[in-house]
Design a protein around this motif. Structure first.
Motif, mmCIF file in Angstrom:
data_model
loop_
_atom_site.group_PDB
_atom_site.id
_atom_site.type_symbol
_atom_site.label_atom_id
_atom_site.label_comp_id
_atom_site.label_asym_id
_atom_site.label_seq_id
_atom_site.Cartn_x
_atom_site.Cartn_y
_atom_site.Cartn_z
ATOM 1 N N HIS A 6 0.882 -1.259 -0.126
ATOM 2 C CA HIS A 6 0.018 0.014 0.084
ATOM 3 C C HIS A 6 0.694 1.351 0.037
ATOM 4 N N GLU A 10 0.722 4.227 -2.938
ATOM 5 C CA GLU A 10 0.376 5.491 -2.679
ATOM 6 C C GLU A 10 1.392 6.601 -3.133
ATOM 7 N N SER A 11 2.766 5.784 -3.321
ATOM 8 C CA SER A 11 3.680 6.761 -3.816
ATOM 9 C C SER A 11 3.337 7.117 -5.411
ATOM 10 N N LEU A 13 0.618 7.803 -6.446
ATOM 11 C CA LEU A 13 -0.661 8.950 -6.444
ATOM 12 C C LEU A 13 -0.357 10.041 -7.519
ATOM 13 N N LEU A 16 -0.274 9.082 -11.146
ATOM 14 C CA LEU A 16 -1.792 8.820 -11.718
ATOM 15 C C LEU A 16 -2.423 9.933 -11.629
ATOM 16 N N GLU A 17 -2.475 10.934 -10.608
ATOM 17 C CA GLU A 17 -3.365 12.140 -10.845
ATOM 18 C C GLU A 17 -2.868 13.094 -12.088
ATOM 19 N N ARG A 27 -10.596 7.394 -15.464
ATOM 20 C CA ARG A 27 -10.344 7.169 -13.958
ATOM 21 C C ARG A 27 -10.637 5.895 -14.204
ATOM 22 N N ARG A 31 -7.863 2.929 -12.618
ATOM 23 C CA ARG A 31 -8.581 1.947 -11.554
ATOM 24 C C ARG A 31 -7.988 0.565 -11.719
ATOM 25 N N VAL A 34 -4.256 0.351 -11.339
ATOM 26 C CA VAL A 34 -3.908 0.085 -9.755
ATOM 27 C C VAL A 34 -4.042 -1.407 -9.526
#
Length: 641
Positions: A6, A10-11, A13, A16-17, A27, A31, A34
């Motif tokens: 996890h 999270e790193s 993000l 991906l943003e 989006r 998904r 991920v």
């Protein structure tokens, strides 16, 4: 493990943003990305990850990065803001590099993985390259390819000769006995020296040590004629100093080359291929002032290796323009090359009179006399040209010299006999074969086989074969069997069976000889099988009844071989009558007493009973197989398939 996964997700993000913000992926697509990455992360973070886990993750990220670039290119047409580099543009390469680093740390001994890592860094021109090279050299200091790769990177990418040479020298300290590393070190020095000379030529400082093309010579001549058009930026003293510096550097490089060669010879004194490779590199470099190095290498080769055939064969090959091409002695130019090679071989047999040296010499002469390897009559060979006739006479002298010096081996003797056969001197050939077989080479298999087959061939050529000739050939064949073991020579036995087939008396004697031979040595389950060959021959010549009589004698021998049983079963099943089925059952029972664990035998037996027997007989075979093998599932599976 889950916390690590996890944390890594999270790193991702910011990347991906950025992909969503720039509308490269939707989006829902992000998904799915991920989800896929989560699966891969769990695989590589488990207690004992496999190499394939890392490789599949790396391949996925490479494909994803290629797809992202295509998306960006198609979406960003006409939009300058979208074309600018962002976080997502760098994240893909960074992630693949990170995965490679984790994989190599996990599988440190996998050189293929390390080189994949290095090649990716090289392809992407990533700054991690130097660190990766340092790590692979630390973990694999005894692998020459690692040092060569590192030196090539330092020289080609960083343009740093001193660093590349230093890496090579470090590698040589770690892998002193590596021939490839010594050769690559010399190649590096000469490549750099060649570049310096080219630079001097382009600057007009040529001192005739490098052979250049006509275009460069014309440019230099024009510059010399129009010297007043050029203004020197340095005074004469400065130019002299520059020339001296270049000459000092040239001398230094040659000195380094000589020292490297001498160190290589000290490290690998018995390696002839090392000297050859050094010489090939020096000659390919085309630098005039390396003549001293070339002479030193040649002298050392003669001093250290003239006592072995490899040196002389190589020296003879050097006289040929194209070593892979057979010389055509009808052409004067190629005839001169042949004469030069003959001079080398003559010197070789005087210096090193050995069977191996004579064999090389004789093979060369045979190749140029008869390049296509065809059998020719005496008139054909001697009538081609006076030159060919001279080489034929020379070959005979070489054969006789080898015999006089006691430098004959089985191969040379066979070449000697085949030569006489090819020039239609059959009587001389057979006489030679008899002399050698009866005396010095009484246990030479190749020679005996050649002698016997040639006697058969001569008897067949004469037309009707008399009883005396058949008797003589049979006695010779019998004598050969006493001296050598030839039960594995299929071609010989087929010729013998065919030769004696028309004489029942001697054919029966030949079969008796075979049975005696098989009683002593037994059959074989792999490769050529003498009993199978005999049964097959008798079946083709005289039919199934004679073949049955013969194989019933053969299967009573101590070890007839599984191949004989299977072949006899094939014969019986091909006939297909009631008698054949009964004989096949007996053969299966005989075979299973020795080969009870052979599943193919049980499968064939069961299959035959299913087709020709009753339900009781097939069930009996099935339960016997199950009891013997422990598991009959493979038996039924093969039948169903």
């Amino acid at each position: 493990m889950a916390d690590k996964v996890h944390l890594r997700l999270e790193s991702m993000l910011p990347e991906l943003e950025d992909l969503e913000k720039r509308a490269i992926f939707t989006r829902s697509e992000i998904r799915e990305i991920v989800k896929t990455r989560r699966k891969f992360e769990f695989r590589i973070h488990r207690p004992s990850p496999l190499k394939e886990d890392f490789l599949e993750y790396i391949e996925y990220e490479k494909q994803f990065d290629r797809y992202r670039r295509l998306r960006k290119k198609s979406i960003g047409n006409g939009d300058k803001k979208r074309k600018k580099a962002s976080v997502s543009d760098l994240a893909g390469v960074r992630r693949v590099i990170d995965l490679y680093q984790k994989a190599t740390m996990r599988f440190k001994g996998d050189l293929e993985l390390w080189f994949q890592y290095l090649e990716y860094c090289k392809e992407k021109k990533n700054g991690r390259m130097k660190k990766a090279l340092a790590e692979v050299m630390r973990f694999h200091p005894k692998v020459p390819a690692v040092w060569v790769y590192a030196a090539a990177w330092a020289y080609d990418h960083d343009l740093n000769f001193e660093s590349a040479l230093s890496l090579m020298q470090s590698g040589l300290r770690a892998c002193r006995n590596s021939e490839d590393l010594w050769v690559e070190c010399v190649r590096l020095i000469l490549t750099h020296l060649n570049k310096l000379k080219t630079r001097k030529i382009m600057l007009g400082e040529d001192n005739s040590t490098l052979v250049v093309d006509d275009k460069l010579n014309e440019e230099k001549k024009w510059r010399d004629e129009n010297e007043e058009l050029f203004m020197s930026l340095d005074d004469e003293n400065g130019a002299d100093v520059q020339n001296k510096d270049h000459n000092k550097w040239d001398t230094l490089c040659v000195t380094v080359l000589q020292e490297t060669y001498r160190e290589a010879v000290n490290a690998l004194p018995s390696s002839f291929s090392l000297r050859k490779r050094f010489l090939e590199i020096v000659e390919a470099t085309n630098l005039g002032h390396l003549e001293g190095v070339r002479t030193e290498i040649l002298d050392d080769m003669r001093k250290d290796f003239s006592g072995g055939p490899d040196y002389w064969v190589w020296l003879a090959t050097c006289k040929l323009t194209d070593p892979l091409k057979t010389l055509d002695i009808s052409k004067e130019e190629e005839r001169l090359q042949a004469d030069e090679v003959i001079k080398v071989y003559e010197q070789a047999i005087d210096t090193l009179p050995s069977a191996g040296m004579f064999e090389k010499y004789i093979n060369f002469l045979i190749d140029i006399i008869n390049p296509n390897g065809e059998e020719k009559q005496n008139a054909e060979i001697s009538g081609v040209s006076d030159h060919t006739d001279a080489y034929v006479s020379h070959l005979v002298r070489v054969f006789r010299k080898a015999e006089a010096l006691g430098c004959l081996n089985e191969d040379i003797v066979c070449l000697y006999i085949m030569f006489y056969l090819n020039v239609d001197k059959t009587d001389e050939a057979l006489k030679l074969a008899e002399n050698f077989c009866e005396r010095k080479f009484s246990d030479a298999k190749q020679l005996w086989v050649l002698r016997v087959t040639e006697h058969m061939k001569c008897a067949t050529k004469s037309g009707a074969i008399s009883k005396d000739v058949v008797s003589s050939v049979f006695n010779l064949f019998k004598k050969m069997l006493k001296n050598i073991a030839v039960y594995d020579d299929e071609n010989l036995w087929l010729k013998a069976l065919d030769f004696f087939a028309n004489n029942k008396k001697y054919f029966g004697k030949l079969l008796d000889l075979c049975i005696v031979l098989l009683t002593k040595d037994g059959g074989t389950d792999n490769g050529f099988s003498l009993p199978v060959t005999i049964v097959k021959f008798v079946y083709q010549k005289e039919g199934i009844h004679k073949a049955r009589e013969l194989y019933k004698r053969l299967i009573t021998l101590p070890h007839p071989g599984l191949g004989l049983y299977k072949h006899c079963l094939e014969l019986e099943m091909s006939v297909g009558d009631k008698e054949s089925v009964a004989n096949a059952r007996k053969l299966f029972e005989y075979a299973l007493t020795t080969y009870s664990q052979d599943i193919s035998l049980w499968r064939d037996y069961y299959s035959m009973e299913m087709k020709t027997g009753t339900s009781e007989t097939s069930s009996a075979v099935y339960w016997r197989a199950k009891k013997t093998l422990g598991d009959a599932s493979a038996l039924t599976a093969s039948i169903i398939a």
